[in-house]
Motif scaffolding. Structure first.
Motif, PDB file in Angstrom:
ATOM      1  N   GLN A  62       0.805  -1.216   0.000  1.00  0.00           N
ATOM      2  CA  GLN A  62       0.000   0.000   0.000  1.00  0.00           C
ATOM      3  C   GLN A  62       0.846   1.278   0.000  1.00  0.00           C
ATOM      4  N   PHE A  63       2.156   1.158   0.224  1.00  0.00           N
ATOM      5  CA  PHE A  63       3.011   2.332   0.395  1.00  0.00           C
ATOM      6  C   PHE A  63       4.257   2.215  -0.479  1.00  0.00           C
ATOM      7  N   PHE A  85       4.562   7.549   2.288  1.00  0.00           N
ATOM      8  CA  PHE A  85       3.974   7.907   1.004  1.00  0.00           C
ATOM      9  C   PHE A  85       3.180   6.724   0.448  1.00  0.00           C
ATOM     10  N   PRO A  86       1.865   6.877   0.231  1.00  0.00           N
ATOM     11  CA  PRO A  86       1.072   5.772  -0.321  1.00  0.00           C
ATOM     12  C   PRO A  86       1.434   5.488  -1.776  1.00  0.00           C
ATOM     13  N   ASN A  87       1.254   4.251  -2.179  1.00  0.00           N
ATOM     14  CA  ASN A  87       1.225   3.977  -3.608  1.00  0.00           C
ATOM     15  C   ASN A  87       0.019   4.710  -4.188  1.00  0.00           C
ATOM     16  N   PRO A  93      -4.395   8.880   2.941  1.00  0.00           N
ATOM     17  CA  PRO A  93      -3.705  10.110   3.325  1.00  0.00           C
ATOM     18  C   PRO A  93      -2.217   9.851   3.543  1.00  0.00           C
ATOM     19  N   ILE A  94      -1.468  10.909   3.787  1.00  0.00           N
ATOM     20  CA  ILE A  94      -0.035  10.812   4.035  1.00  0.00           C
ATOM     21  C   ILE A  94       0.228  11.029   5.520  1.00  0.00           C
TER      22      ILE A  94
END
Length: 243
Positions: A62-63, A85-87, A93-94
């Motif tokens: 997911q990130f 940082f998300p994919n 959210p961040i």
């Protein structure tokens, strides 16, 4: 990450670094992240004092990047910086957190947030619901956000924690943020719409552009390593926008 720097830093930074790694390892399927050449461990000087920076990075489904940075200037300034940082295929959210510890053991600034990246600048409903039921916290010295900080959510915590009780309250709130974030992220399905992915990318780019406006960070890096190096570090290590 070498244990040496963490163990020499302010106790709250050491505790938070351990907490972040523990929550990540418990809730996410971590794998190594390739740190840009020469940016994993850095030494320099700032106004006659030694500056050391250590970066630890992971990734997860997911990130795209889980970044934990520890820094120390001489014996008087300790810093922790963390961003998840998300994919862009995930509408998340961040998460970000920073601590600045100064001489005499005082923490001058501690901030944590789950920053929305959608066009409406609002958190997903699941996040708002989970964060809304956390107990209220009362810190004696709340701090004001900088002018560029429209990226933060209504749940952003920015304080100067006074004493052990407030430091531990901040630590627990960050643990709450992290746990909620990782658990929701693990249960989130990837986006299938190209438009939604494009919007997520745009949101991350806006977040990075705003964070790169942090003049205090840039000035410290420029004084120690020069403007060109500072710009590379800000744009490839600290706040690298997804393409």
């Amino acid at each position: 990450m070498p244990a040496s720097l963490r163990n020499r830093q302010h106790p709250l930074i050491c505790q938070l670094a351990d907490c972040i790694e523990q929550v990540w390892q418990t809730n996410l399927a971590l794998s190594p992240y390739s740190v840009p050449d020469g940016l994993g461990y850095i030494e320099g000087h700032l106004e006659g004092e030694k500056l050391v920076i250590e970066n630890l990075c992971y990734q997860a489904p997911q990130f795209r990047k889980l970044h934990l940075e520890l820094a120390q200037v001489g014996n008087g300034l300790d810093i922790l910086h963390c961003v998840m940082f998300p994919n862009p295929e995930y509408a998340l959210p961040i998460f970000g957190a920073d601590i600045v510890g100064g001489r005499g053991g005082a923490v001058s600034a501690a901030i944590a947030d789950l920053s929305p990246v959608n066009a409406e600048r609002s958190l997903p409903v699941k996040y708002s619901q989970a964060l809304s039921v956390l107990p209220d916290l009362n810190f004696s010295q709340p701090r004001a956000l900088p002018d560029w900080a429209d990226i933060f959510s209504e749940f952003c915590l920015f304080v100067r924690p006074m004493g052990e009780l407030e430091e531990q309250a901040f630590l627990q709130r960050v643990r709450d943020f992290l746990t909620i974030h990782c658990q929701i992220a693990s249960a989130t399905k990837p986006l299938t719409s190209e438009l939604e992915v494009a919007n997520a990318i745009a949101g991350q780019q806006y977040y990075c552009e705003k964070q790169q406006q942090n003049d205090k960070t840039r000035r410290v890096l420029e004084k120690s390593f020069g403007a060109e190096w500072a710009d590379r570090y800000m744009t490839t290590m600290l706040f690298d926008s997804v393409a």
